[in-house]
Design a protein around this motif. Structure first.
Motif, short mmCIF file in Angstrom:
data_model
loop_
_atom_site.label_atom_id
_atom_site.label_comp_id
_atom_site.label_asym_id
_atom_site.label_seq_id
_atom_site.Cartn_x
_atom_site.Cartn_y
_atom_site.Cartn_z
N THR A 249 -5.68 4.74 6.75
CA THR A 249 -7.03 4.59 6.20
C THR A 249 -7.63 3.27 6.69
N THR A 250 -8.91 3.05 6.40
CA THR A 250 -9.55 1.80 6.81
C THR A 250 -8.93 0.60 6.12
N ILE A 251 -8.33 0.82 4.95
CA ILE A 251 -7.67 -0.29 4.24
C ILE A 251 -6.28 -0.54 4.80
N GLY A 252 -5.65 0.52 5.33
CA GLY A 252 -4.32 0.35 5.90
C GLY A 252 -3.25 1.25 5.30
N HIS A 253 -3.62 2.16 4.37
CA HIS A 253 -2.62 3.07 3.82
C HIS A 253 -2.10 4.00 4.91
N PRO A 254 -0.80 4.19 5.02
CA PRO A 254 -0.29 5.24 5.90
C PRO A 254 -0.52 6.61 5.26
N VAL A 255 -0.87 7.60 6.08
CA VAL A 255 -1.15 8.95 5.57
C VAL A 255 -0.42 9.96 6.46
N ARG A 256 0.22 10.92 5.80
CA ARG A 256 0.91 11.99 6.52
C ARG A 256 0.37 13.35 6.07
N PHE A 257 0.27 14.25 7.04
CA PHE A 257 -0.02 15.66 6.77
C PHE A 257 1.22 16.41 7.19
N GLN A 258 1.95 16.91 6.21
CA GLN A 258 3.33 17.34 6.46
C GLN A 258 3.59 18.73 5.90
N ARG A 259 4.24 19.57 6.70
CA ARG A 259 4.75 20.84 6.20
C ARG A 259 6.15 20.62 5.65
N LEU A 260 6.39 21.06 4.42
CA LEU A 260 7.69 20.89 3.77
C LEU A 260 8.43 22.21 3.72
N PRO A 261 9.78 22.17 3.80
CA PRO A 261 10.57 23.41 3.72
C PRO A 261 10.41 24.10 2.37
N VAL A 262 10.69 25.40 2.35
CA VAL A 262 10.48 26.20 1.14
C VAL A 262 11.75 26.32 0.30
N THR A 263 12.87 25.77 0.77
CA THR A 263 14.11 25.79 -0.01
C THR A 263 14.35 24.39 -0.56
N LEU B 115 0.84 -1.20 0.00
CA LEU B 115 0.00 0.00 0.00
C LEU B 115 0.88 1.26 0.00
N PRO B 116 0.57 2.23 -0.88
CA PRO B 116 1.40 3.45 -0.94
C PRO B 116 1.11 4.40 0.21
N LEU B 117 2.08 5.24 0.48
CA LEU B 117 1.90 6.33 1.43
C LEU B 117 1.08 7.44 0.78
N GLY B 118 0.14 8.02 1.52
CA GLY B 118 -0.56 9.22 1.07
C GLY B 118 -0.05 10.42 1.85
N MET B 119 0.22 11.51 1.16
CA MET B 119 0.76 12.68 1.86
C MET B 119 0.16 13.96 1.29
N LEU B 120 -0.33 14.81 2.17
CA LEU B 120 -0.68 16.17 1.81
C LEU B 120 0.50 17.04 2.20
N ALA B 121 1.14 17.66 1.20
CA ALA B 121 2.38 18.41 1.40
C ALA B 121 2.05 19.90 1.52
N TYR B 122 2.01 20.39 2.76
CA TYR B 122 1.73 21.80 3.02
C TYR B 122 3.03 22.60 3.02
N VAL B 123 2.90 23.91 2.83
CA VAL B 123 4.06 24.78 2.87
C VAL B 123 4.35 25.18 4.31
#
Length: 432
Positions: free
Chosen positions: A397-411, A370-378
């Motif tokens: 998720t209910t299926i088992g996907h790992p999910v991250r909500f992550q702030r990423l650097p701007v450089t 299962l792939p990772l899901g990620m919302l990449a915030y600034v």
């Protein structure tokens, strides 16, 4: 001097607007079609879903959206400055165009013309890079009717002439010509930028040498070519860099907002979508982190991605389903990433539609691994508190996907390192 209302993107107005200013903002928010003012740097998923330029929240506070730039209307100017600074935005634009952008005049970085300066820097870098091996001389088919063959004989057309008792023959050749849609588009973009900047010396030596050649063949009243005519251009390996220069030039030449001077009768402007630049910057960093062969941009998936398909006719789709980035093989990706140029901060946190969106993307890939899901915030400056979505992650998720909500650097370097750390790369199978 026209009255000016100044915001920073994704930020509230730091003053209380007067009654006249409030009515003006209300009318602008209601009547403005965002796409009429935006000059984009390239195809992106974010650009296909425009947002509001400004809006008033339930608390009565006016906030700017994800755009930077200016709109001139009814004797007033709406100015939205980049909260991350023009240097960061220039670096993202350079990553989007794969060129190095250095604004020619640092003193203009925080002036009302900063968007025009940024576009001029991007255009200058792209055209200069394309012109490294010469002007955009493209081969075009020329038809000749004369007693002598010039190039390749057109047998069927010649037989038709002979049947009409003509002594001539028909032939075709493919000489290189500067009079083509690429040259016209570059000349028109230069004219728009030059009128917007109101200063000399902004082009650089190479473009100053190139433009007289192009103007001599396309003339002073060239019409803007259509996108279709540009798409039909056949480039050689030497002229291929002009494709990107022509596309950016067309977008600049099409947008007349650069010519605005804030006069009372003016109703025009220019905006840059920072969400689009963030998406393209994250795409650039992912390609640097994992290699271009392992990263697919969501715009490549537009035709295949759909939420629903008709049972009787699967070719008919309802709703779009494509993320910003797919890292790894398309059938078994390592990660699905959606770039979000938004605040990731409590109490708002992750908005419900973004949760539904990432869950829908992941639901397509329900087989192991299962792939990772990620919302990449600034990672916006001044935001030190860690949100609940980050603190309690990773999620599942209910299926088992790992999910991250992550702030990423701007450089770029820090963003690349963060993505390499966050996205698991499967180990190759060792044969027994």
């Amino acid at each position: 001097m026209s009255a000016r209302i100044v915001f920073q993107d994704l930020s509230p107005l730091d003053t209380i607007p007067s009654e006249d200013e409030r009515r003006w903002l209300e009318k602008l928010a209601q009547d403005t079609t965002t796409s009429d003012y935006v000059v984009d740097f390239g195809q992106s998923v974010a650009a296909s879903s425009p947002g509001p330029v400004v809006q008033c929240g339930p608390d009565g506070i006016w906030r700017a959206g994800r755009y930077i730039g200016e709109i001139y209307r009814d004797g007033r100017v709406l100015e939205i400055q980049p909260r991350l600074g023009i240097e960061t935005i220039a670096a993202w634009a350079g990553a989007a165009l794969n060129v190095r952008i250095v604004p020619d005049a640092a003193e203009h970085a925080h002036s009302p013309g900063f968007v025009a300066e940024l576009l001029a820097a991007a255009w200058r870098a792209t055209v200069t890079s394309a012109a490294r091996h010469g002007p955009p001389a493209l081969r075009a088919t020329v038809r000749h009717v004369s007693p002598h063959v010039r190039g390749r004989l057109d047998l069927s057309a010649t037989l038709a002439l002979r049947a009409a008792r003509s002594p001539n023959v028909v032939s075709t050749s493919r000489p290189k010509q500067l009079d083509n849609p690429v040259s016209s588009t570059i000349v028109l973009a230069d004219r728009v930028l030059d009128r917007a900047l109101h200063r000399t010396g902004w082009r650089g030596q190479r473009i100053d040498e190139l433009l007289p050649q192009l103007k001599a063949v396309v003339g002073s009243r060239a019409a803007l070519p259509t996108q279709r005519s540009l798409a039909r251009v056949r480039y050689t390996p030497m002229t291929l860099p002009y494709r990107g220069a022509a596309e950016l030039s067309w977008r600049i030449a099409r947008n007349r907002g650069l010519l605005a001077n804030a006069a009372d009768h003016t109703d025009s402007g220019l905006l840059i979508d920072v969400a689009e630049l963030w998406e393209l910057f994250v795409l650039h960093c992912a390609r640097r982190a994992f290699g271009s062969a392992h990263v697919t941009h969501g715009t490549r998936l537009i035709r295949s991605g759909a939420l629903l398909r008709a049972v009787d006719d699967p070719a008919r789709a309802l709703g779009r389903l494509y993320p910003d980035l797919v890292i790894g093989p398309l059938q078994h990706p390592w990660a699905i990433v959606d770039a979000k140029y938004k605040r990731l901060a409590d109490p708002v946190g992750v908005v419900p539609e973004d949760l539904y969106q990432i869950n829908a993307y992941l639901s397509v890939h329900a087989s192991a691994p299962l792939p990772l899901g990620m919302l990449a915030y600034v990672d916006l400056p001044g935001q030190t508190a860690i949100s609940r979505a980050e603190k309690l992650g990773p999620w599942g998720t209910t299926i088992g996907h790992p999910v991250r909500f992550q702030r990423l650097p701007v450089t770029a370097d820090h963003c690349i390192a963060a993505m390499q750390q966050l996205v698991p790369r499967p180990h190759p199978q060792v044969p027994r």
